[in-house]
Design a protein around this motif. Structure first.
Motif, PDB file in Angstrom:
ATOM      1  N   GLU A  83       0.828  -1.203   0.000  1.00 39.30           N
ATOM      2  CA  GLU A  83       0.000   0.000   0.000  1.00 39.30           C
ATOM      3  C   GLU A  83       0.864   1.255   0.000  1.00 39.30           C
ATOM      4  O   GLU A  83       0.505   2.270  -0.626  1.00 39.30           O
ATOM      5  CB  GLU A  83      -0.936  -0.012   1.210  1.00 39.30           C
ATOM      6  CG  GLU A  83      -2.014  -1.088   1.135  1.00 39.30           C
ATOM      7  CD  GLU A  83      -3.032  -0.969   2.247  1.00 39.30           C
ATOM      8  OE1 GLU A  83      -3.126   0.124   2.860  1.00 39.30           O
ATOM      9  OE2 GLU A  83      -3.731  -1.958   2.516  1.00 39.30           O
ATOM     10  N   LEU A  87       0.730   4.099  -2.829  1.00 42.73           N
ATOM     11  CA  LEU A  87       0.514   5.507  -2.495  1.00 42.73           C
ATOM     12  C   LEU A  87       1.629   6.369  -3.060  1.00 42.73           C
ATOM     13  O   LEU A  87       1.374   7.476  -3.569  1.00 42.73           O
ATOM     14  CB  LEU A  87       0.435   5.670  -0.972  1.00 42.73           C
ATOM     15  CG  LEU A  87       0.246   7.109  -0.456  1.00 42.73           C
ATOM     16  CD1 LEU A  87      -1.055   7.709  -0.987  1.00 42.73           C
ATOM     17  CD2 LEU A  87       0.259   7.135   1.068  1.00 42.73           C
ATOM     18  N   LYS A  91       1.364   9.641  -5.782  1.00 46.90           N
ATOM     19  CA  LYS A  91       1.685  10.933  -5.181  1.00 46.90           C
ATOM     20  C   LYS A  91       1.531  12.084  -6.167  1.00 46.90           C
ATOM     21  O   LYS A  91       1.020  13.156  -5.810  1.00 46.90           O
ATOM     22  CB  LYS A  91       3.112  10.903  -4.638  1.00 46.90           C
ATOM     23  CG  LYS A  91       3.506  12.169  -3.879  1.00 46.90           C
ATOM     24  CD  LYS A  91       4.885  12.028  -3.254  1.00 46.90           C
ATOM     25  CE  LYS A  91       5.259  13.257  -2.447  1.00 46.90           C
ATOM     26  NZ  LYS A  91       6.604  13.129  -1.807  1.00 46.90           N
ATOM     27  N   SER A  98      -4.709  15.156   0.464  1.00 48.12           N
ATOM     28  CA  SER A  98      -5.124  13.760   0.345  1.00 48.12           C
ATOM     29  C   SER A  98      -3.945  12.821   0.571  1.00 48.12           C
ATOM     30  O   SER A  98      -4.071  11.788   1.241  1.00 48.12           O
ATOM     31  CB  SER A  98      -5.736  13.510  -1.037  1.00 48.12           C
ATOM     32  OG  SER A  98      -6.893  14.285  -1.228  1.00 48.12           O
ATOM     33  N   GLN A 101      -3.057  12.690   4.261  1.00 44.66           N
ATOM     34  CA  GLN A 101      -4.056  11.943   5.024  1.00 44.66           C
ATOM     35  C   GLN A 101      -3.849  10.437   4.866  1.00 44.66           C
ATOM     36  O   GLN A 101      -3.873   9.691   5.849  1.00 44.66           O
ATOM     37  CB  GLN A 101      -5.468  12.336   4.575  1.00 44.66           C
ATOM     38  CG  GLN A 101      -6.567  11.650   5.368  1.00 44.66           C
ATOM     39  CD  GLN A 101      -7.954  12.100   4.921  1.00 44.66           C
ATOM     40  OE1 GLN A 101      -8.098  12.856   3.953  1.00 44.66           O
ATOM     41  NE2 GLN A 101      -8.982  11.646   5.620  1.00 44.66           N
ATOM     42  N   LYS A 102      -3.654   9.993   3.613  1.00 42.21           N
ATOM     43  CA  LYS A 102      -3.430   8.563   3.370  1.00 42.21           C
ATOM     44  C   LYS A 102      -2.107   8.102   3.996  1.00 42.21           C
ATOM     45  O   LYS A 102      -2.011   7.002   4.547  1.00 42.21           O
ATOM     46  CB  LYS A 102      -3.433   8.298   1.861  1.00 42.21           C
ATOM     47  CG  LYS A 102      -4.785   8.470   1.194  1.00 42.21           C
ATOM     48  CD  LYS A 102      -4.696   8.219  -0.302  1.00 42.21           C
ATOM     49  CE  LYS A 102      -6.049   8.373  -0.986  1.00 42.21           C
ATOM     50  NZ  LYS A 102      -7.007   7.309  -0.558  1.00 42.21           N
ATOM     51  N   ASN A 103      -1.099   8.951   3.905  1.00 36.19           N
ATOM     52  CA  ASN A 103       0.202   8.594   4.455  1.00 36.19           C
ATOM     53  C   ASN A 103       0.129   8.490   5.983  1.00 36.19           C
ATOM     54  O   ASN A 103       0.729   7.593   6.597  1.00 36.19           O
ATOM     55  CB  ASN A 103       1.238   9.639   4.047  1.00 36.19           C
ATOM     56  CG  ASN A 103       2.651   9.222   4.442  1.00 36.19           C
ATOM     57  OD1 ASN A 103       3.111   8.142   4.084  1.00 36.19           O
ATOM     58  ND2 ASN A 103       3.337  10.071   5.181  1.00 36.19           N
ATOM     59  N   SER A 105      -2.525   7.702   7.685  1.00 40.82           N
ATOM     60  CA  SER A 105      -3.274   6.483   7.992  1.00 40.82           C
ATOM     61  C   SER A 105      -2.368   5.254   7.937  1.00 40.82           C
ATOM     62  O   SER A 105      -2.449   4.367   8.796  1.00 40.82           O
ATOM     63  CB  SER A 105      -4.442   6.321   7.014  1.00 40.82           C
ATOM     64  OG  SER A 105      -5.133   5.108   7.248  1.00 40.82           O
ATOM     65  N   LEU A 106      -1.497   5.221   6.934  1.00 44.31           N
ATOM     66  CA  LEU A 106      -0.544   4.117   6.819  1.00 44.31           C
ATOM     67  C   LEU A 106       0.415   4.099   8.011  1.00 44.31           C
ATOM     68  O   LEU A 106       0.766   3.031   8.523  1.00 44.31           O
ATOM     69  CB  LEU A 106       0.249   4.234   5.512  1.00 44.31           C
ATOM     70  CG  LEU A 106      -0.431   3.713   4.245  1.00 44.31           C
ATOM     71  CD1 LEU A 106       0.459   3.995   3.030  1.00 44.31           C
ATOM     72  CD2 LEU A 106      -0.718   2.219   4.344  1.00 44.31           C
TER      73      LEU A 106
END
Length: 207
Positions: A83, A87, A91, A98, A101-103, A105-106
């Motif tokens: 993942e 991501l 990038k 965004s 935020q995803k980073n 969460s990881l």
């Protein structure tokens, strides 16, 4: 150390050192011994546990449990790595908000995996200690019985002796007695991640 702690320590030593002991050792030159000393007996705790059926079983079972943990953690780590790579590839097409935020969460999941790995390590240690404690409990009366049967007045750990007449060694009798008493017992990984929430849910005791 008390007797139980000594047996557990010896059990841990022989089980953890088993792969190294499996290597071929050069044959020792023959030794001519004097007469055995009456009343003095010798015992190898490592030899008794490592050569017993239950000792070999515990070693194999601990290795199985450790492999299960490794498989679990590796699978989750692989998912996170894949993942993260995906991501990183996205990038350029994501706005900074965004992506952040995803980073983030990881990173939260990666931290959780690290905590899980630490818990699993403690669980493996607790599992080993509990299993070896059971072996120690089974072994103590066998040692006492062999000691009395051989009419020993003094029992010495073989690791503390450089050379001794094999006629004074009661290790074979202890192995036979332990094999006759127990060959295996069921045990699984200790679950500390389940025990912690249960303990926290209990109401506090009043002073």
């Amino acid at each position: 150390m008390n007797k139980s702690a000594l047996l557990i320590a010896a059990s841990a030593a022989v089980l953890l050192a088993a792969p190294a002991q499996a290597q071929t050792q050069p044959a020792a030159p023959p030794v001519t011994h004097g007469a055995p000393l009456t009343g003095i007996c010798i015992l190898s705790l490592d030899g008794a546990i490592g050569s017993s059926t239950v000792g070999k079983y515990v070693q194999t079972r601990l290795q199985q449990i450790s492999q299960q943990v490794q498989t679990e953690l590796t699978a989750e780590q692989t998912v996170l790595q894949n993942e993260a790579k995906a991501l990183d590839a996205q990038k350029a097409s994501l706005d900074q908000g965004s992506f952040d935020q995803k980073n983030a969460s990881l990173q939260v999941r990666a931290n959780a995996l690290q905590r899980k790995a630490q818990i699993r390590e403690r669980e493996l240690q607790a599992t080993q200690q509990k299993a070896l404690g059971r072996v120690g409990q089974e072994l103590e009366p066998v040692i006492r019985g062999s000691y009395q049967q051989a009419r020993c007045s003094l029992l010495i750990q073989r690791d503390a002796v450089i050379l001794a007449n094999p006629a004074m060694d009661i290790t074979p009798q202890v192995i036979t007695g332990l094999n006759a008493k127990i060959t295996q017992f069921s045990f699984d990984r200790e679950r500390l991640d389940q025990a912690a929430p249960a303990a926290a849910a209990q109401p506090a005791r009043r002073p």
